[in-house]
Structure formats: C-alpha cells, structure tokens
Design an enzyme around this catalytic site. Sequence first.
Site, short mmCIF file in Angstrom:
data_model
loop_
_atom_site.label_atom_id
_atom_site.label_comp_id
_atom_site.label_asym_id
_atom_site.label_seq_id
_atom_site.Cartn_x
_atom_site.Cartn_y
_atom_site.Cartn_z
N SER A 15 0.83 -1.21 0.00
CA SER A 15 0.00 0.00 0.00
C SER A 15 0.87 1.26 0.00
CB SER A 15 -0.98 0.01 1.17
OG SER A 15 -0.33 0.20 2.39
N ASN A 16 2.01 1.22 0.66
CA ASN A 16 2.91 2.39 0.59
C ASN A 16 3.43 2.57 -0.83
OD1 ASN A 16 3.49 3.91 3.19
ND2 ASN A 16 3.52 1.80 3.91
N MET A 92 10.62 -6.56 4.69
CA MET A 92 10.81 -7.10 6.04
C MET A 92 12.10 -7.92 6.15
SD MET A 92 8.27 -5.60 7.28
CE MET A 92 7.81 -6.20 8.89
N ARG A 93 13.18 -7.36 5.62
CA ARG A 93 14.47 -8.05 5.74
C ARG A 93 15.54 -7.05 6.16
NH1 ARG A 93 14.92 -13.13 4.41
NH2 ARG A 93 13.13 -13.99 3.32
N ILE A 94 16.44 -7.54 6.97
CA ILE A 94 17.56 -6.70 7.39
C ILE A 94 18.62 -6.76 6.30
CG2 ILE A 94 19.40 -6.48 9.11
CD1 ILE A 94 17.31 -7.70 11.10
N LEU A 95 19.14 -5.59 5.95
CA LEU A 95 20.14 -5.54 4.88
C LEU A 95 21.52 -5.34 5.48
CD1 LEU A 95 17.90 -3.40 2.57
CD2 LEU A 95 18.68 -5.73 2.08
N ASN A 109 13.74 4.25 4.43
CA ASN A 109 12.88 3.22 5.02
C ASN A 109 11.72 3.90 5.74
OD1 ASN A 109 12.11 0.56 5.85
ND2 ASN A 109 12.95 1.00 7.88
N HIS A 111 9.06 3.12 8.93
CA HIS A 111 8.82 2.22 10.07
C HIS A 111 7.57 2.71 10.81
CE1 HIS A 111 9.66 -0.78 13.04
NE2 HIS A 111 9.37 0.12 13.97
C1 GAR Z 1 3.87 -0.63 6.74
O1 GAR Z 1 3.09 -0.35 7.88
C2 GAR Z 1 5.33 -0.31 7.02
O2 GAR Z 1 5.51 0.80 7.85
C3 GAR Z 1 5.78 -1.57 7.70
O3 GAR Z 1 5.17 -2.60 6.98
C4 GAR Z 1 3.92 -2.14 6.47
C5 GAR Z 1 3.89 -2.44 5.00
O4 GAR Z 1 2.63 -2.17 4.46
N1 GAR Z 1 7.22 -1.69 7.72
C6 GAR Z 1 7.89 -2.26 8.70
O5 GAR Z 1 7.35 -2.74 9.68
C7 GAR Z 1 9.39 -2.25 8.52
N2 GAR Z 1 10.03 -2.67 9.72
P1 GAR Z 1 2.45 -2.01 2.90
O6 GAR Z 1 3.07 -3.26 2.25
O7 GAR Z 1 0.96 -1.99 2.71
O8 GAR Z 1 3.13 -0.75 2.46
#
Ligand code: GAR
Length: 204
Positions: A15-16, A92-95, A109, A111
């Site tokens: 969605s982002n 969701m991976r550490i680089l 990024n 968060h």
């Molecule tokens: C978002 O809330 C983002 O902030 C989070 O994953 C979601 C992805 O949603 N990211 C993390 O937690 C990173 N540590 P999306 O796929 O709908 O954009």
Amino acid sequence: MSKHILGILCSGRGSNMQSIMAAISSGQIKAEIGIVITDKPEARALQAAAEAGIRSVCVNRRECVDQQAFEERLVSELKAAGVTLVVLAGFMRILSPYFVESYRHRILNIHPSLLPAFGGAHAHRDVLAYGTRVSGCTIHFVDEGMDHGPIILQDTVPVLDGDTEDTLAARVLAKEHILYPKAIELFVDGRLELLDDRHVRIKE
Ligand code: GAR
C-alpha cells in the site's frame, strides 16, 4: 537535472508503494519508478506493480545460497534499472553493510512507530503492550543499524483505549501514505541535507 529513478522493495501488500505511485502520477514526486522488487513470490505488490506497467521482479531469498548472494542480486537488479534512490516500503528483511554501502545515503525506510522507540517487526504489538499514548511513523535514511539511520520525517497518532494491533496499524498507515511521498518528494527535490550521521536538515 535528470529525473531520479526509484527502486521500491516490498515484502507484502504494497500500500505504501501505491501511495508513492499515486504521488508520482499527481506530479507531487518528480521521479519515476524503475523497478519494484519483492523477496516473496506471493507479495501482492508484485502484481500491483506489473498491472501499473512497472518492471517488477521477485528475488526469492530462499533461492539464493546466502544473504550475500541475495543482496548481490538485489543490487544488480537495481543498478540494471538505473535506480538512484532505493525505497524500502514494507521490506521485512535486514540488509547488510554490503547493501547499505552500495547505495550509501540513497536508501529510505518507513517504520510504523516513533523511532527510536519500538523498532523491529512488531511495532504495534509492542506499543500496545507498553501502553504509550501516542504512536506514529518514521521515515529515515538507512544505515548499518536496524531502524537506526538519520530521521527525515515523523508523524504521530493517538493510541486509543480499546485499540487492537489492527486498529492502531490502520491509523498509522493512513499517516504513512502521506508521509512517505512527502519524504521522497524532499529527497528528489534536493531538499534533504545530511548534517552528520544523525541529523537531517530540510532546506527551504
Ligand atoms: C507498513 O506499515 C510499514 O511501515 C511496515 O510494513 C507495512 C507495510 O505495508 N514496515 C515495517 O514494519 C518495517 N520494519 P504495505 O506493504 O501496505 O506498504
């Protein structure tokens, strides 16, 4: 000045990514998306990007012999697409330092908490367990630490009595969809100045 080319990395819903695509379409972000990469074949972002006519590939971590091989493939896809700014959008991976060095100061990024509080993979759960009255989201440059690099923008939401992980996540996500395009806009317009390894100045 030539246009920035974004490389968006996602693990799931995307969605982002879609809010960034919308901000490009509206002219808010003067850049183009060169490639969308997911680390999972089932990631919804993959299909959404393809439907929008954006080059989209899955670099499946499970098919790479180790983390280095995985990241070398990511970097080679990004370079082949001419990417000048890497956007982690729910990746969701550490680089490793290898990846960070390949795009030093050119990786953003998002968060879903007010860093440095509640980093890691379960921000909303951790916020609710701790009992804070506010939460929010953070856009930051990526460095070698997890959820650690210099902060560009943050915004807050209230944590309400009776919130669940889902209701809090939805409230934060609505802010994310505004904040991430804004941060990318600032970057591509050349308005972000890194003063040191912690501080970002936003130029007028
Ligand atoms: C978002 O809330 C983002 O902030 C989070 O994953 C979601 C992805 O949603 N990211 C993390 O937690 C990173 N540590 P999306 O796929 O709908 O954009």
